[in-house]
Design a protein around this motif. Structure first.
Motif, PDB file in Angstrom:
ATOM      1  N   THR A  18       0.786  -0.830   0.186  1.00  0.00           N
ATOM      2  CA  THR A  18       0.120   0.313  -0.120  1.00  0.00           C
ATOM      3  C   THR A  18       0.524   1.149   0.263  1.00  0.00           C
ATOM      4  OG1 THR A  18      -0.371  -0.115   2.882  1.00  0.00           O
ATOM      5  CG2 THR A  18      -2.238  -1.378   1.150  1.00  0.00           C
ATOM      6  N   TYR A  19       0.661   2.285  -0.524  1.00  0.00           N
ATOM      7  CA  TYR A  19       1.038   3.803  -0.848  1.00  0.00           C
ATOM      8  C   TYR A  19       0.221   4.864   0.011  1.00  0.00           C
ATOM      9  CZ  TYR A  19       3.676   0.459  -4.696  1.00  0.00           C
ATOM     10  OH  TYR A  19       4.496   0.223  -5.233  1.00  0.00           O
ATOM     11  N   THR A  20       1.559   5.467   0.852  1.00  0.00           N
ATOM     12  CA  THR A  20       0.631   7.071   0.852  1.00  0.00           C
ATOM     13  C   THR A  20       0.638   7.777   0.056  1.00  0.00           C
ATOM     14  OG1 THR A  20       3.041   7.839   1.018  1.00  0.00           O
ATOM     15  CG2 THR A  20       2.373   6.092   2.938  1.00  0.00           C
ATOM     16  N   VAL A  21      -0.220   8.459   0.020  1.00  0.00           N
ATOM     17  CA  VAL A  21      -0.314   9.558  -0.971  1.00  0.00           C
ATOM     18  C   VAL A  21       0.640  10.201  -1.637  1.00  0.00           C
ATOM     19  CG1 VAL A  21      -1.166  12.457  -2.201  1.00  0.00           C
ATOM     20  CG2 VAL A  21      -2.178  10.107  -0.761  1.00  0.00           C
ATOM     21  N   GLN A  22       2.022  10.640  -0.459  1.00  0.00           N
ATOM     22  CA  GLN A  22       2.586  11.046  -1.176  1.00  0.00           C
ATOM     23  C   GLN A  22       4.254   9.961  -1.551  1.00  0.00           C
ATOM     24  OE1 GLN A  22       1.813  11.021   2.443  1.00  0.00           O
ATOM     25  NE2 GLN A  22       1.648  13.608   2.346  1.00  0.00           N
ATOM     26  N   GLU A  23       4.016   8.779  -0.813  1.00  0.00           N
ATOM     27  CA  GLU A  23       4.468   8.129  -1.727  1.00  0.00           C
ATOM     28  C   GLU A  23       4.383   7.219  -3.091  1.00  0.00           C
ATOM     29  OE1 GLU A  23       6.073   4.752   1.469  1.00  0.00           O
ATOM     30  OE2 GLU A  23       3.936   4.377   0.466  1.00  0.00           O
ATOM     31  N   ALA A  24       3.090   7.681  -3.127  1.00  0.00           N
ATOM     32  CA  ALA A  24       2.644   7.241  -4.479  1.00  0.00           C
ATOM     33  C   ALA A  24       2.716   8.122  -5.813  1.00  0.00           C
ATOM     34  CB  ALA A  24       1.361   7.232  -4.475  1.00  0.00           C
ATOM     35  N   THR A  25       2.968   9.836  -5.153  1.00  0.00           N
ATOM     36  CA  THR A  25       3.145  10.906  -5.839  1.00  0.00           C
ATOM     37  C   THR A  25       4.809  10.855  -6.029  1.00  0.00           C
ATOM     38  OG1 THR A  25       1.407  12.407  -4.720  1.00  0.00           O
ATOM     39  CG2 THR A  25       3.051  13.122  -5.619  1.00  0.00           C
ATOM     40  N   LYS A  26       5.413  10.034  -5.606  1.00  0.00           N
ATOM     41  CA  LYS A  26       6.634  10.376  -5.927  1.00  0.00           C
ATOM     42  C   LYS A  26       7.352   9.271  -7.106  1.00  0.00           C
ATOM     43  CE  LYS A  26       9.328  13.349  -3.634  1.00  0.00           C
ATOM     44  NZ  LYS A  26       9.172  14.414  -4.163  1.00  0.00           N
ATOM     45  N   LYS A  27       6.263   8.278  -6.875  1.00  0.00           N
ATOM     46  CA  LYS A  27       6.363   7.161  -7.836  1.00  0.00           C
ATOM     47  C   LYS A  27       5.748   7.857  -8.558  1.00  0.00           C
ATOM     48  CE  LYS A  27       5.468   1.963  -7.460  1.00  0.00           C
ATOM     49  NZ  LYS A  27       6.604   1.212  -8.123  1.00  0.00           N
ATOM     50  N   MET A  28       4.492   8.447  -9.144  1.00  0.00           N
ATOM     51  CA  MET A  28       4.152   8.900 -10.443  1.00  0.00           C
ATOM     52  C   MET A  28       5.016   9.816 -11.844  1.00  0.00           C
ATOM     53  SD  MET A  28       1.696   6.381 -10.817  1.00  0.00           S
ATOM     54  CE  MET A  28       1.110   6.861 -12.455  1.00  0.00           C
ATOM     55  N   GLU A  29       5.519  10.820 -10.397  1.00  0.00           N
ATOM     56  CA  GLU A  29       6.603  11.628 -11.068  1.00  0.00           C
ATOM     57  C   GLU A  29       7.504  11.328 -12.047  1.00  0.00           C
ATOM     58  OE1 GLU A  29       8.003  14.376  -7.854  1.00  0.00           O
ATOM     59  OE2 GLU A  29       6.200  15.196  -7.376  1.00  0.00           O
ATOM     60  N   HIS A  30       8.392  10.163 -11.202  1.00  0.00           N
ATOM     61  CA  HIS A  30       9.469   8.504 -11.836  1.00  0.00           C
ATOM     62  C   HIS A  30       8.626   8.868 -13.079  1.00  0.00           C
ATOM     63  CE1 HIS A  30      12.644   7.050 -12.327  1.00  0.00           C
ATOM     64  NE2 HIS A  30      12.043   5.607 -12.248  1.00  0.00           N
ATOM     65  N   TYR A  31       7.440   7.581 -12.855  1.00  0.00           N
ATOM     66  CA  TYR A  31       7.200   6.994 -13.993  1.00  0.00           C
ATOM     67  C   TYR A  31       6.616   7.833 -15.634  1.00  0.00           C
ATOM     68  CZ  TYR A  31       3.248   4.348 -16.110  1.00  0.00           C
ATOM     69  OH  TYR A  31       2.137   3.583 -16.704  1.00  0.00           O
ATOM     70  N   CYS A  32       6.397   9.400 -14.793  1.00  0.00           N
ATOM     71  CA  CYS A  32       6.261  10.129 -15.791  1.00  0.00           C
ATOM     72  C   CYS A  32       6.974  11.062 -16.695  1.00  0.00           C
ATOM     73  CB  CYS A  32       5.079  11.658 -15.490  1.00  0.00           C
ATOM     74  SG  CYS A  32       3.183  11.166 -15.292  1.00  0.00           S
ATOM     75  N   ALA A  33       8.336  11.106 -15.641  1.00  0.00           N
ATOM     76  CA  ALA A  33       9.581  12.150 -16.013  1.00  0.00           C
ATOM     77  C   ALA A  33       9.979  10.453 -17.204  1.00  0.00           C
ATOM     78  CB  ALA A  33      10.266  12.227 -14.950  1.00  0.00           C
ATOM     79  N   TYR A  34      10.072   9.202 -16.809  1.00  0.00           N
ATOM     80  CA  TYR A  34      11.315   8.751 -17.450  1.00  0.00           C
ATOM     81  C   TYR A  34      10.759   8.674 -19.341  1.00  0.00           C
ATOM     82  CZ  TYR A  34      11.754   3.710 -19.398  1.00  0.00           C
ATOM     83  OH  TYR A  34      12.515   3.213 -20.188  1.00  0.00           O
ATOM     84  N   GLN A  35       9.048   8.631 -18.986  1.00  0.00           N
ATOM     85  CA  GLN A  35       8.566   8.546 -20.286  1.00  0.00           C
ATOM     86  C   GLN A  35       7.138   9.323 -20.235  1.00  0.00           C
ATOM     87  OE1 GLN A  35       8.228   4.797 -21.692  1.00  0.00           O
ATOM     88  NE2 GLN A  35       5.948   5.295 -23.187  1.00  0.00           N
ATOM     89  N   GLU A  36       6.805  10.151 -21.985  1.00  0.00           N
ATOM     90  CA  GLU A  36       5.402  10.432 -21.783  1.00  0.00           C
ATOM     91  C   GLU A  36       4.186  10.278 -21.888  1.00  0.00           C
ATOM     92  OE1 GLU A  36       5.131  13.475 -21.991  1.00  0.00           O
ATOM     93  OE2 GLU A  36       6.754  14.746 -22.690  1.00  0.00           O
ATOM     94  N   ARG A  37       3.711  10.300 -20.901  1.00  0.00           N
ATOM     95  CA  ARG A  37       2.021   9.573 -20.783  1.00  0.00           C
ATOM     96  C   ARG A  37       0.613  10.323 -20.718  1.00  0.00           C
ATOM     97  NH1 ARG A  37       4.777   4.471 -19.304  1.00  0.00           N
ATOM     98  NH2 ARG A  37       6.364   4.603 -18.019  1.00  0.00           N
ATOM     99  N   CYS A  38      -0.353   9.243 -21.290  1.00  0.00           N
ATOM    100  CA  CYS A  38      -1.329  10.177 -21.560  1.00  0.00           C
ATOM    101  C   CYS A  38      -2.268   9.874 -19.939  1.00  0.00           C
ATOM    102  CB  CYS A  38      -2.155   9.420 -22.584  1.00  0.00           C
ATOM    103  SG  CYS A  38      -2.495   7.654 -21.955  1.00  0.00           S
ATOM    104  N   HIS A  39      -3.212  10.584 -19.793  1.00  0.00           N
ATOM    105  CA  HIS A  39      -3.948  11.107 -18.445  1.00  0.00           C
ATOM    106  C   HIS A  39      -4.634   9.096 -17.822  1.00  0.00           C
ATOM    107  CE1 HIS A  39      -4.822  15.062 -18.424  1.00  0.00           C
ATOM    108  NE2 HIS A  39      -3.833  14.964 -18.034  1.00  0.00           N
ATOM    109  N   LYS A  40      -4.899   8.447 -19.225  1.00  0.00           N
ATOM    110  CA  LYS A  40      -5.503   7.035 -19.475  1.00  0.00           C
ATOM    111  C   LYS A  40      -4.537   6.225 -18.358  1.00  0.00           C
ATOM    112  CE  LYS A  40      -8.318   3.918 -21.772  1.00  0.00           C
ATOM    113  NZ  LYS A  40      -8.636   3.523 -23.061  1.00  0.00           N
ATOM    114  N   GLU A  41      -2.468   6.135 -19.169  1.00  0.00           N
ATOM    115  CA  GLU A  41      -2.229   5.316 -18.668  1.00  0.00           C
ATOM    116  C   GLU A  41      -2.156   5.692 -17.081  1.00  0.00           C
ATOM    117  OE1 GLU A  41       0.435   4.419 -21.987  1.00  0.00           O
ATOM    118  OE2 GLU A  41       1.066   7.158 -20.733  1.00  0.00           O
ATOM    119  N   VAL A  42      -1.539   6.849 -17.150  1.00  0.00           N
ATOM    120  CA  VAL A  42      -1.517   7.604 -15.637  1.00  0.00           C
ATOM    121  C   VAL A  42      -2.580   7.011 -14.299  1.00  0.00           C
ATOM    122  CG1 VAL A  42      -1.401   9.216 -13.473  1.00  0.00           C
ATOM    123  CG2 VAL A  42       0.258   8.952 -15.894  1.00  0.00           C
TER     124      VAL A  42
END
Length: 158
Positions: free
Chosen positions: A7-31
């Motif tokens: 399980t993730y806290t909002v902060q952990e999930a936010t960091k993970k998603m920042e990395h996910y989006c920085a690695y490659q362009e993403r669309c809202h659906k993927e996120v």
């Protein structure tokens, strides 16, 4: 047997998603899908997505343009296929049209003509109609406009 899903806290999930989006362009659906897979509640997912947009990690217009350029230059897809794939990812008509403008008409036609010449040489078919059919199916599947494909088929295969 205990439940081992993380399980993730909002902060952990936010960091993970920042990395996910920085690695490659993403669309809202993927996120959204990624957040769903991480078992984030919809309210938390909304907060994270707003954060990603505000901090420019997530930008659908930029995603659409990068997607169109990449699929055209690397996979040699035509505008029809690119447009359908972007639509499937839930992008707006405006963003899809802007993305298609990334492909110069001159370059588009040059790539199509080069691919057509190459494809004709690889088709090992003696029957003109079967050869034309294979040629047409190949390019229509890759999303090239039908009028271009049919004209080229009749020009190259006689």
């Amino acid at each position: 047997m205990q439940n081992t899903t993380k399980t993730y806290t909002v902060q952990e999930a936010t960091k993970k998603m920042e990395h996910y989006c920085a690695y490659q362009e993403r669309c809202h659906k993927e996120v959204n899908q990624k957040l769903y897979d991480m078992r984030m509640i919809p309210e938390a997912a909304d907060v994270i997505i707003v954060h990603l947009i505000e901090n420019n990690y997530l930008n659908e217009e930029r995603f659409a343009m990068a997607f169109a350029r990449g699929k055209f230059r690397i996979k040699h897809w035509g505008r029809v296929r690119i447009s359908l794939e972007l639509k499937k990812r839930g992008l707006s008509k405006i963003n899809i049209n802007r993305a298609l403008l990334e492909i110069e008409n001159e370059e588009y036609n040059e790539v199509f003509n080069a691919l057509a010449e190459k494809k004709v040489d690889t088709l090992k078919e003696s029957d003109v109609f079967k050869k034309r059919k294979k040629f047409i199916e190949y390019f229509l599947y890759r999303g090239w406009e039908s009028h271009l494909v049919y004209e080229k088929a009749h020009e190259l295969i006689k």
